[in-house]
Scaffold this motif. Structure first.
Motif, mmCIF file in Angstrom:
data_model
loop_
_atom_site.group_PDB
_atom_site.id
_atom_site.type_symbol
_atom_site.label_atom_id
_atom_site.label_comp_id
_atom_site.label_asym_id
_atom_site.label_seq_id
_atom_site.Cartn_x
_atom_site.Cartn_y
_atom_site.Cartn_z
ATOM 1 N N GLY A 1 0.804 -1.216 0.000
ATOM 2 C CA GLY A 1 0.000 0.000 0.000
ATOM 3 C C GLY A 1 0.833 1.260 0.000
ATOM 4 O O GLY A 1 1.898 1.327 -0.633
ATOM 5 N N GLU A 2 0.361 2.267 0.748
ATOM 6 C CA GLU A 2 0.971 3.594 0.714
ATOM 7 C C GLU A 2 2.194 3.688 1.624
ATOM 8 O O GLU A 2 2.201 4.346 2.663
ATOM 9 C CB GLU A 2 -0.071 4.650 1.103
ATOM 10 N N VAL A 3 3.255 2.989 1.216
ATOM 11 C CA VAL A 3 4.556 3.085 1.878
ATOM 12 C C VAL A 3 5.595 3.383 0.805
ATOM 13 O O VAL A 3 5.357 3.186 -0.387
ATOM 14 C CB VAL A 3 4.919 1.800 2.641
ATOM 15 N N ALA A 4 6.766 3.840 1.250
ATOM 16 C CA ALA A 4 7.782 4.255 0.288
ATOM 17 C C ALA A 4 8.329 3.075 -0.513
ATOM 18 O O ALA A 4 8.563 3.187 -1.719
ATOM 19 C CB ALA A 4 8.919 4.970 1.020
ATOM 20 N N ARG A 5 8.545 1.927 0.162
ATOM 21 C CA ARG A 5 9.136 0.762 -0.507
ATOM 22 C C ARG A 5 8.356 -0.507 -0.150
ATOM 23 O O ARG A 5 8.790 -1.282 0.714
ATOM 24 C CB ARG A 5 10.607 0.601 -0.105
ATOM 25 N N PRO A 6 7.198 -0.730 -0.757
ATOM 26 C CA PRO A 6 6.438 -1.952 -0.445
ATOM 27 C C PRO A 6 7.221 -3.193 -0.825
ATOM 28 O O PRO A 6 8.030 -3.182 -1.753
ATOM 29 C CB PRO A 6 5.172 -1.789 -1.299
ATOM 30 N N GLY A 7 6.992 -4.269 -0.081
ATOM 31 C CA GLY A 7 7.674 -5.519 -0.392
ATOM 32 C C GLY A 7 7.614 -6.477 0.780
ATOM 33 O O GLY A 7 6.931 -6.228 1.784
ATOM 34 N N SER A 8 8.339 -7.599 0.650
ATOM 35 C CA SER A 8 8.441 -8.605 1.717
ATOM 36 C C SER A 8 9.821 -8.503 2.357
ATOM 37 O O SER A 8 10.819 -8.280 1.672
ATOM 38 C CB SER A 8 8.222 -10.014 1.152
ATOM 39 N N PHE A 9 9.860 -8.680 3.682
ATOM 40 C CA PHE A 9 11.094 -8.495 4.425
ATOM 41 C C PHE A 9 11.289 -9.664 5.393
ATOM 42 O O PHE A 9 10.349 -10.063 6.077
ATOM 43 C CB PHE A 9 11.070 -7.179 5.207
ATOM 44 N N ILE A 10 12.506 -10.204 5.427
ATOM 45 C CA ILE A 10 12.853 -11.222 6.416
ATOM 46 C C ILE A 10 13.458 -10.515 7.617
ATOM 47 O O ILE A 10 14.465 -9.806 7.491
ATOM 48 C CB ILE A 10 13.827 -12.252 5.832
ATOM 49 N N LEU A 11 12.855 -10.704 8.785
ATOM 50 C CA LEU A 11 13.278 -10.004 9.986
ATOM 51 C C LEU A 11 14.304 -10.835 10.749
ATOM 52 O O LEU A 11 14.212 -12.069 10.789
ATOM 53 C CB LEU A 11 12.074 -9.709 10.879
#
Length: 260
Positions: free
Chosen positions: A151-161
């Protein structure tokens, strides 16, 4: 000429109003965690993620004598002090939680870990290892603690924490924070619980969000930030708004020249 001058003033005011309404915003709608009388809880333990089916766990067994741990670390015995940390992590043994919630460990066989926290699973495995090793240690980490931010974020995507102690704000930070067009009062979190998708709403402008059981993330959570009304309306207009402003500006310029 006087009527043309009045028309010029009207157009100028119209353009000014367009600019003001397109740029103005409310502090109440933008600022995170605004101060109020909420009592903030620090009981993170209430919301610790549980191990789920298909999780991938990195497990390393330690002891005073490294030789006795070799059968339990069939891959990590290949590491050396000369290897980089990234290579060392890649060589550590990993185990996938099967459909019944078990992992299969060397010598120990199947151990049921689904539904346990990481700390609880460590203690369970440590007790099992006590049959073979004196005072064993167990290091366990999630290898696939992934969240998606859309959605309305600067860098949408999937992240491994890197850790399971992760919050919604941290995930949004990894995605570059919300854009100015993102609705902070109605952030959607989608979570899978026992195979069922559940949906929860968070108001990031309220301190009480820090007490929500959904402030801390679980593996495979999806965060969606919806656009505000201005963004939705602008998407309907497309480039027309800019065209209207450009035409109005051109008309004002022409009128100003003619009225000199």
């Amino acid at each position: 000429m006087r009527s043309i001058s009045k028309y010029s003033v009207t157009l100028t005011l119209f353009v000014a109003v367009l600019i003001i309404f397109s740029s103005c915003g409310s502090r109440r709608n933008m600022v995170y965690l605004q101060q109020d009388s909420t009592q903030i809880s620090s009981l993170y333990e209430q919301y610790v993620p549980k191990i789920q089916i298909n999780d991938i766990l990195t497990i390393v067994v330690t002891a005073a004598d490294p030789k006795v741990t070799a059968p339990f670390n069939p891959v990590s015995t290949m590491t050396s002090s000369n290897l980089s940390q990234q290579v060392d992590l890649a060589l550590r043994p990993t185990y996938t939680v099967d459909g019944q919630g078990y992992i299969t460990l060397p010598l120990l066989g199947k151990v049921h870990v689904a539904g346990l926290t990481r700390v609880e699973a460590i203690e369970k495995i440590r007790l099992e290892l006590s049959q073979y090793i004196k005072d064993p240690g167990v290091n366990m980490n999630f290898n696939n603690f992934r969240v998606s931010v859309l959605g309305e974020v600067a860098r949408p995507g999937s992240f491994i924490l890197p850790t399971e102690r992760a919050t919604v704000l941290e995930a949004l930070g990894m995605a570059g924070d919300l854009t100015i067009r993102g609705v902070r009062q109605n952030v959607l979190l989608i979570r899978e619980v026992n195979g069922q998708k559940t949906m929860h709403r968070l108001d990031l402008t309220q301190q009480n969000t820090l007490n929500s059981p959904y402030y801390y993330l679980a593996q495979n959570d999806v965060i969606y930030v919806e656009p505000n009304k201005a963004q939705i309306n602008s998407s309907k207009l497309g480039a027309n708004t800019n065209i209207i402003i450009s035409i109005a500006s051109l008309l004002i310029t022409v009128i100003s020249v003619l009225t000199r």
